[in-house]
Design an enzyme around this catalytic site. Structure first.
Site, short mmCIF file in Angstrom:
data_model
loop_
_atom_site.label_atom_id
_atom_site.label_comp_id
_atom_site.label_asym_id
_atom_site.label_seq_id
_atom_site.Cartn_x
_atom_site.Cartn_y
_atom_site.Cartn_z
N ALA A 93 3.06 2.47 10.27
CA ALA A 93 2.33 1.60 9.36
C ALA A 93 3.19 0.47 8.78
CB ALA A 93 1.71 2.41 8.24
N THR A 94 4.49 0.66 8.72
CA THR A 94 5.33 -0.44 8.26
C THR A 94 5.17 -1.61 9.23
OG1 THR A 94 6.90 1.06 7.23
CG2 THR A 94 7.70 -1.14 7.74
N ASN A 173 -0.09 5.91 -2.52
CA ASN A 173 0.75 7.01 -2.06
C ASN A 173 1.44 7.76 -3.20
OD1 ASN A 173 1.81 4.20 -1.73
ND2 ASN A 173 3.75 5.28 -1.75
N GLN A 201 -2.81 6.46 3.50
CA GLN A 201 -3.04 7.70 2.76
C GLN A 201 -4.50 8.13 2.78
OE1 GLN A 201 -0.71 9.67 1.55
NE2 GLN A 201 1.06 8.32 1.73
N SER A 221 -1.06 5.42 10.06
CA SER A 221 0.20 5.98 10.55
C SER A 221 0.02 7.41 11.03
CB SER A 221 1.23 5.94 9.41
OG SER A 221 2.44 6.54 9.83
N HIS A 223 2.36 10.00 11.15
CA HIS A 223 3.04 11.11 10.46
C HIS A 223 2.50 11.43 9.08
CE1 HIS A 223 5.95 9.11 7.59
NE2 HIS A 223 5.58 8.06 8.30
N THR A 262 6.81 -1.25 25.81
CA THR A 262 6.30 -0.07 26.51
C THR A 262 5.69 0.90 25.50
OG1 THR A 262 7.97 -0.33 28.21
CG2 THR A 262 6.97 1.85 28.01
N CYS A 348 15.32 6.04 -5.63
CA CYS A 348 16.72 5.68 -5.47
C CYS A 348 16.81 4.31 -4.83
CB CYS A 348 17.43 6.68 -4.57
SG CYS A 348 17.99 8.12 -5.46
C1 LIG Z 1 4.06 6.01 4.51
C2 LIG Z 1 3.34 4.78 4.13
C3 LIG Z 1 3.58 3.57 4.81
C4 LIG Z 1 4.61 3.44 5.89
O1 LIG Z 1 4.22 4.08 7.07
P1 LIG Z 1 5.28 4.39 8.22
O2 LIG Z 1 4.43 4.82 9.37
O3 LIG Z 1 6.16 5.47 7.70
O4 LIG Z 1 6.01 3.13 8.52
C5 LIG Z 1 2.85 2.46 4.42
N1 LIG Z 1 1.95 2.53 3.44
C6 LIG Z 1 1.69 3.66 2.77
C7 LIG Z 1 0.66 3.67 1.69
C8 LIG Z 1 2.38 4.82 3.09
O5 LIG Z 1 2.14 5.94 2.41
#
Ligand SMILES: *Cc1c(COP(=O)(O)O)cnc(C)c1O
Length: 424
Positions: A93-94, A173, A201, A221, A223, A262, A348
């Protein structure tokens, strides 16, 4: 004391753990989720025998990989009410957020240079906006109200004739609040402005429908929905309106030219499987998590005074609970519960412990923000774990407060209103 066979000494707990509890307990499902074993099973063939490149057009290895990718595209599309052709696979998602914001900003530069977002977005949106500002774009960061929701009137006022894009996250999040996405989308469409949402989320947790919600571009995303890390998707609307995105990675024209490289076939297969499972189980799972979450909340509120919940609980993700434990020092609290994986109201940044910018945006003072905990319940949490976690937190908070002079003063009825601790 005993050792675990590698020489690491383990302290034996005085009382045996209840059934269903294994330490450490993972309750940080907004940061990432474990891979669902069913997802791994779906991925396995593509990590072993079926290794073809989905772009290899002239042999069976390529065809098989491509077929799997197209099946996953359907699975992702179905979960969000899109058509398969509108789904672009990315590395997460980044990247999706970067591609959406930079790709639209670049493509629609002639039409205008104004973008609207809001202050509690994920850094993947905020940092991208900062970068665009350096390149001459104008960005409006809408405030949030004390409950974490934006005011739609603020958005109405912010849209002008140079606005090309509104980017507002579906669900937060940290505090789990769900923004009024359908209204925001309707307003954007009425004004002829594109609407992107970071729905990481929300997707798979609550119903998300790009048609009903008037969404033009959406990031998700793998994960965060029990799929693998390093894979995500961007939904890009193809009609009413047809959205165009300027590619940010060049090299081969994969994904209809919007994202070369790819394809991560096993990852994509995993994302697809994760979406299908979420689609089938979302309703019952949301109900289960809401019950656990409300049980956790009630237990903490009944046992402890000076605790409060952050974020609007009527517009809220099922598995999220963000609570402040006032008059408790955040770091000591976390140290006291080191067999539980949760997130604190601190981030952090380099060497220093900064209070969460999301909690600050709600108006919390630094100390209260530091004393906050985000519980992220997920598919693999059970009631026994919630009991362990709540009992432990109650115990640690009570012990720390016994040592807190401020808490003693409050107990004795001394007015602390001029002391920053009591600001919230
Ligand atoms: C985790 C998260 C992202 C980033 O997603 P990644 O797949 O880890 O790059 C972006 N937006 C929100 C709201 C998230 O919780």
């Amino acid at each position: 004391m005993s050792t675990d066979g590698t020489g690491v000494v383990i302290a034996e707990s005085a009382t045996p753990l209840p059934e269903g509890v294994h330490l450490p307990i993972y309750m940080d499902n907004h940061a990432t989720t474990p891979l669902d074993p069913r997802v791994l099973q779906a991925m396995m063939p593509y990590l072993t025998g079926i290794f073809g490149n989905a772009a290899s057009r002239n042999h069976a290895f390529g065809w098989e990989a491509e077929k799997a990718v197209e099946k996953a595209r359907e699975q992702v599309a179905k979960l969000i009410g899109a058509s398969a052709k509108e789904v672009i696979f990315t590395s997460g998602a980044t990247e999706s957020n970067n591609l959406a914001l930079k790709g639209i900003a670049e493509m629609y530069r002639e039409r205008g240079n104004h973008i609207i977002t809001q202050v509690t977005e994920h850094k993947a949106v905020l940092d991208t906006c900062k970068k665009l500002e350096k390149q001459g774009y104008r960005v409006t960061y809408l405030p949030v109200q004390a409950d974490g929701l934006i005011d739609i009137e603020d958005l109405k006022r912010a849209i002008d004739d140079k606005t090309i894009l509104v980017s507002i996250m579906y669900a937060n999040n940290e505090i789990g609040v769900i923004q009024p996405i359908r209204e925001i989308g309707a307003l954007c469409h009425e004004k002829g402005v594109l609407f992107h949402t970071d729905a990481v989320q929300a997707v798979g947790k609550i119903p998300v429908d790009v048609q009903k919600d008037n969404i033009d571009v959406l990031s998700l995303s793998g994960h965060k929905i029990y799929g693998p890390k390093g894979v995500g998707a961007l939904y890009v609307r193809r009609r009413n309106p047809r959205v165009q995105i300027s590619e940010q990675i060049n090299g081969g024209g994969h994904e209809r030219g919007m994202r070369s490289g790819t394809l991560n076939v096993p990852g994509i297969v995993g994302l697809g499987a994760a979406c299908e499972i979420a689609m089938n189980e979302m309703e019952s799972e949301a109900k289960r998590e809401i019950e656990l979450r409300d049980y956790l909340k009630a237990k903490l509120e009944n046992a402890l005074d000076y605790v409060h919940v952050n974020g609007n609980m009527d517009h809220h993700l099922p598995g999220n609970l963000n609570m402040s434990f006032v008059y408790v020092e955040g770091e000591s609290l976390l140290m006291g519960i080191n067999d539980i994986a949760v997130s604190s109201g601190s981030a952090c940044t380099s060497a220093t412990l900064e209070p969460s910018y999301v909690l600050k945006a709600l108006g919390l003072g630094d100390d209260v923000a530091h004393s906050s905990i985000r519980f992220g319940l997920g598919r693999f949490n059970n009631k026994a774990e919630v009991d362990y976690v709540s009992d432990k937190i109650i115990d640690v908070v009570q012990k720390l407060r016994e040592l807190s002079p401020l808490y003693e003063m409050v107990k004795e009825g001394i007015d602390l209103s001029k002391i920053e601790w009591a600001a919230h």
